[in-house]
Design a protein around this motif. Structure first.
Motif, PDB file in Angstrom:
ATOM      1  N   SER A  12      -7.575   4.910   4.522  1.00  0.00           N
ATOM      2  CA  SER A  12      -8.610   4.070   5.141  1.00  0.00           C
ATOM      3  C   SER A  12      -8.182   2.606   5.175  1.00  0.00           C
ATOM      4  O   SER A  12      -8.457   1.889   6.142  1.00  0.00           O
ATOM      5  CB  SER A  12      -9.927   4.201   4.366  1.00  0.00           C
ATOM      6  OG  SER A  12     -10.385   5.535   4.388  1.00  0.00           O
ATOM      7  N   ILE A  13      -7.507   2.179   4.118  1.00  0.00           N
ATOM      8  CA  ILE A  13      -7.005   0.800   4.086  1.00  0.00           C
ATOM      9  C   ILE A  13      -6.002   0.585   5.216  1.00  0.00           C
ATOM     10  O   ILE A  13      -6.062  -0.402   5.954  1.00  0.00           O
ATOM     11  CB  ILE A  13      -6.354   0.488   2.726  1.00  0.00           C
ATOM     12  CG1 ILE A  13      -7.407   0.525   1.615  1.00  0.00           C
ATOM     13  CG2 ILE A  13      -5.658  -0.874   2.754  1.00  0.00           C
ATOM     14  CD1 ILE A  13      -6.826   0.436   0.215  1.00  0.00           C
ATOM     15  N   GLY A  14      -5.091   1.541   5.358  1.00  0.00           N
ATOM     16  CA  GLY A  14      -4.097   1.449   6.432  1.00  0.00           C
ATOM     17  C   GLY A  14      -4.735   1.468   7.806  1.00  0.00           C
ATOM     18  O   GLY A  14      -4.329   0.724   8.705  1.00  0.00           O
TER      19      GLY A  14
ATOM     20  N   ILE B 228       2.003   3.571   9.405  1.00  0.00           N
ATOM     21  CA  ILE B 228       0.567   3.846   9.308  1.00  0.00           C
ATOM     22  C   ILE B 228       0.206   5.137  10.031  1.00  0.00           C
ATOM     23  O   ILE B 228      -0.530   5.983   9.507  1.00  0.00           O
ATOM     24  CB  ILE B 228      -0.246   2.673   9.892  1.00  0.00           C
ATOM     25  CG1 ILE B 228      -0.048   1.412   9.059  1.00  0.00           C
ATOM     26  CG2 ILE B 228      -1.731   3.020   9.940  1.00  0.00           C
ATOM     27  CD1 ILE B 228      -0.715   0.189   9.641  1.00  0.00           C
ATOM     28  N   LEU B 229       0.727   5.310  11.237  1.00  0.00           N
ATOM     29  CA  LEU B 229       0.390   6.493  12.030  1.00  0.00           C
ATOM     30  C   LEU B 229       0.973   7.764  11.418  1.00  0.00           C
ATOM     31  O   LEU B 229       0.331   8.818  11.437  1.00  0.00           O
ATOM     32  CB  LEU B 229       0.890   6.312  13.467  1.00  0.00           C
ATOM     33  CG  LEU B 229       0.153   5.243  14.280  1.00  0.00           C
ATOM     34  CD1 LEU B 229       0.866   4.983  15.599  1.00  0.00           C
ATOM     35  CD2 LEU B 229      -1.292   5.661  14.541  1.00  0.00           C
ATOM     36  N   THR B 230       2.179   7.660  10.878  1.00  0.00           N
ATOM     37  CA  THR B 230       2.783   8.827  10.217  1.00  0.00           C
ATOM     38  C   THR B 230       1.960   9.238   9.006  1.00  0.00           C
ATOM     39  O   THR B 230       1.709  10.431   8.777  1.00  0.00           O
ATOM     40  CB  THR B 230       4.230   8.518   9.785  1.00  0.00           C
ATOM     41  OG1 THR B 230       5.014   8.186  10.936  1.00  0.00           O
ATOM     42  CG2 THR B 230       4.860   9.721   9.094  1.00  0.00           C
ATOM     43  N   LYS B 231       1.536   8.261   8.236  1.00  0.00           N
ATOM     44  CA  LYS B 231       0.698   8.546   7.065  1.00  0.00           C
ATOM     45  C   LYS B 231      -0.639   9.141   7.492  1.00  0.00           C
ATOM     46  O   LYS B 231      -1.131  10.101   6.885  1.00  0.00           O
ATOM     47  CB  LYS B 231       0.468   7.262   6.264  1.00  0.00           C
ATOM     48  CG  LYS B 231      -0.387   7.448   5.011  1.00  0.00           C
ATOM     49  CD  LYS B 231      -0.517   6.150   4.237  1.00  0.00           C
ATOM     50  CE  LYS B 231      -1.445   6.309   3.034  1.00  0.00           C
ATOM     51  NZ  LYS B 231      -0.944   7.296   2.068  1.00  0.00           N
TER      52      LYS B 231
ATOM     53  N   ASN C 101       0.833  -1.203   0.000  1.00  0.00           N
ATOM     54  CA  ASN C 101       0.000   0.000   0.000  1.00  0.00           C
ATOM     55  C   ASN C 101       0.871   1.258   0.000  1.00  0.00           C
ATOM     56  O   ASN C 101       0.624   2.214  -0.742  1.00  0.00           O
ATOM     57  CB  ASN C 101      -0.909  -0.033   1.233  1.00  0.00           C
ATOM     58  CG  ASN C 101      -1.907   1.108   1.266  1.00  0.00           C
ATOM     59  OD1 ASN C 101      -2.348   1.576   0.224  1.00  0.00           O
ATOM     60  ND2 ASN C 101      -2.264   1.554   2.453  1.00  0.00           N
ATOM     61  N   SER C 102       1.921   1.239   0.827  1.00  0.00           N
ATOM     62  CA  SER C 102       2.831   2.385   0.896  1.00  0.00           C
ATOM     63  C   SER C 102       3.594   2.557  -0.410  1.00  0.00           C
ATOM     64  O   SER C 102       3.757   3.678  -0.905  1.00  0.00           O
ATOM     65  CB  SER C 102       3.821   2.199   2.057  1.00  0.00           C
ATOM     66  OG  SER C 102       3.151   2.184   3.296  1.00  0.00           O
ATOM     67  N   GLY C 103       4.065   1.452  -0.968  1.00  0.00           N
ATOM     68  CA  GLY C 103       4.791   1.521  -2.233  1.00  0.00           C
ATOM     69  C   GLY C 103       3.918   2.019  -3.365  1.00  0.00           C
ATOM     70  O   GLY C 103       4.371   2.753  -4.251  1.00  0.00           O
ATOM     71  N   LEU C 104       2.642   1.644  -3.323  1.00  0.00           N
ATOM     72  CA  LEU C 104       1.706   2.041  -4.371  1.00  0.00           C
ATOM     73  C   LEU C 104       1.324   3.515  -4.265  1.00  0.00           C
ATOM     74  O   LEU C 104       1.149   4.199  -5.276  1.00  0.00           O
ATOM     75  CB  LEU C 104       0.447   1.170  -4.277  1.00  0.00           C
ATOM     76  CG  LEU C 104      -0.475   1.100  -5.503  1.00  0.00           C
ATOM     77  CD1 LEU C 104       0.261   0.552  -6.712  1.00  0.00           C
ATOM     78  CD2 LEU C 104      -1.693   0.233  -5.183  1.00  0.00           C
TER      79      LEU C 104
ATOM     80  N   LEU D 185      -4.621  -1.342  10.698  1.00  0.00           N
ATOM     81  CA  LEU D 185      -4.162  -0.968  12.038  1.00  0.00           C
ATOM     82  C   LEU D 185      -5.142  -1.450  13.108  1.00  0.00           C
ATOM     83  O   LEU D 185      -4.733  -1.938  14.166  1.00  0.00           O
ATOM     84  CB  LEU D 185      -3.991   0.552  12.125  1.00  0.00           C
ATOM     85  CG  LEU D 185      -3.432   1.105  13.442  1.00  0.00           C
ATOM     86  CD1 LEU D 185      -2.051   0.532  13.716  1.00  0.00           C
ATOM     87  CD2 LEU D 185      -3.382   2.621  13.407  1.00  0.00           C
ATOM     88  N   LEU D 186      -6.433  -1.336  12.834  1.00  0.00           N
ATOM     89  CA  LEU D 186      -7.439  -1.833  13.779  1.00  0.00           C
ATOM     90  C   LEU D 186      -7.295  -3.341  13.987  1.00  0.00           C
ATOM     91  O   LEU D 186      -7.429  -3.845  15.112  1.00  0.00           O
ATOM     92  CB  LEU D 186      -8.847  -1.509  13.270  1.00  0.00           C
ATOM     93  CG  LEU D 186      -9.317  -0.063  13.430  1.00  0.00           C
ATOM     94  CD1 LEU D 186     -10.670   0.130  12.753  1.00  0.00           C
ATOM     95  CD2 LEU D 186      -9.409   0.312  14.904  1.00  0.00           C
TER      96      LEU D 186
END
Length: 319
Positions: free
Chosen positions: A183-185, A102-105, A32-35, A189-190
């Motif tokens: 939202s995906i991240g 995730i939190l940084t994003k 997800n981050s790479g995309l 995370l949840l």
């Protein structure tokens, strides 16, 4: 003993987090981050040496020293001795490969720097963490470095590169579609929060009274709050030379600790030690606490960054 010979600390249930979270969730996070991350931003982040030195220095030098000092202060008191050892071990742990990103994003921070330092810190931790633990507790162990490196490559490097490659071919479509990467991240995370909490409080072999357990939970939350505040204050100083967007990355990457790498290392180093489960408690408590506390301050950081952005634009107009 190899990494895979270690008894699994993840509970086994319908969600199978030992597979879905440990491998698939982390893979999706970095894919997800790479995309979603622009290649030029990630390339630029690699050369942000000041950020890397701050995060890795805090993680592997300052944090262990603080925990060692705290352990020395607590030693004469009624605190469980194995918990105090656990605090020392906690201080030696590397950053996690997912939660800080995730939190940084989510806070609209420097995601590229968070990705680089999470991955780099995890690789450093393979070598540095066992050495630090051996220094503070005086144990001996043979850590399966090759196995852990392969696992990190498969769950961090491969999905990140794959995401970047896919982005190269579908960049225009991505810009038009506006996929809700955030939202995906957040959903992943949840899942991590839920499974980690279940795992933390489902161990039947932990022999610890309620007072010590509640004390360590409270202490860890206080430690995290102090460290997050400290790094926020330091990194937001103009004289520190960091950008506003760097602040969330510095806060989360420098203060978060990896349970994914940490627990196997603990189980290897303290193999056969009857106090191993208690020594692991600070890390097991720290992990869900860092995610929850981080989630709570994300809205504040997002608002603060927006205010900083508006302030800079206002100054630019008046120049």
């Amino acid at each position: 003993m190899s990494y895979y010979d270690c008894p699994n600390f993840y509970f086994s249930g319908i969600l199978k987090p030992e597979i879905t979270v440990k491998y698939f969730a982390v893979f999706i996070i970095f894919f997800n981050s790479g995309l979603s991350l622009k290649t030029e931003e990630f390339t630029k982040a690699i050369f942000q040496v000041k950020i890397h030195v701050f995060i890795q220095g805090f993680t592997f030098i300052v944090f262990p020293m603080l925990m060692q000092t705290l352990a020395t202060v607590l030693a004469p008191g009624p605190f469980d001795r194995d918990l105090i050892e656990g605090l020392k071990v906690l201080g030696c742990m590397p950053p996690p490969v997912s939660s800080a990103v995730i939190l940084t994003k989510a806070a609209n921070g420097n995601q590229a720097a968070a990705i680089f330092n999470s991955a780099f810190g995890s690789f450093l931790g393979i070598f540095v963490t066992p050495t630090l633990i051996l220094m503070v507790v005086g144990s001996q162990a043979d850590v399966p470095i090759t196995t852990i490196i392969v696992q990190l490559c498969m769950t961090v490097v491969v999905p990140l590169i794959t995401g970047q490659v896919v982005r190269h071919f579908v960049r225009v479509w991505l810009e038009r579609t506006h996929i809700p990467f955030g939202s995906i991240g957040s959903g992943i995370l949840l899942l991590i929060i839920y499974t980690t909490f279940c795992d933390t409080f489902s161990h039947k072999d932990i022999n610890l009274d309620a007072i010590n357990l509640m004390s360590i939970i409270l202490l860890i939350v206080i430690i995290q709050a102090i460290l997050l505040t400290l790094i926020f204050v330091v990194s937001s100083w103009r004289s520190a030379g960091f950008q506003s967007a760097d602040c969330p990355a510095l806060m989360f990457c420098a203060t978060h600790k990896s349970v994914t790498l940490g627990i196997p290392i603990i189980k290897i180093i303290f193999s056969g030690d009857p106090s191993m489960s208690v020594i692991a408690i600070p890390l097991l408590v720290y992990h869900p606490s860092q995610i929850l506390l981080g989630s709570l301050i994300v809205p504040f950081l997002r608002g603060w960054l927006f205010t900083q952005y508006r302030h800079r634009k206002s100054i630019a107009r008046n120049v």
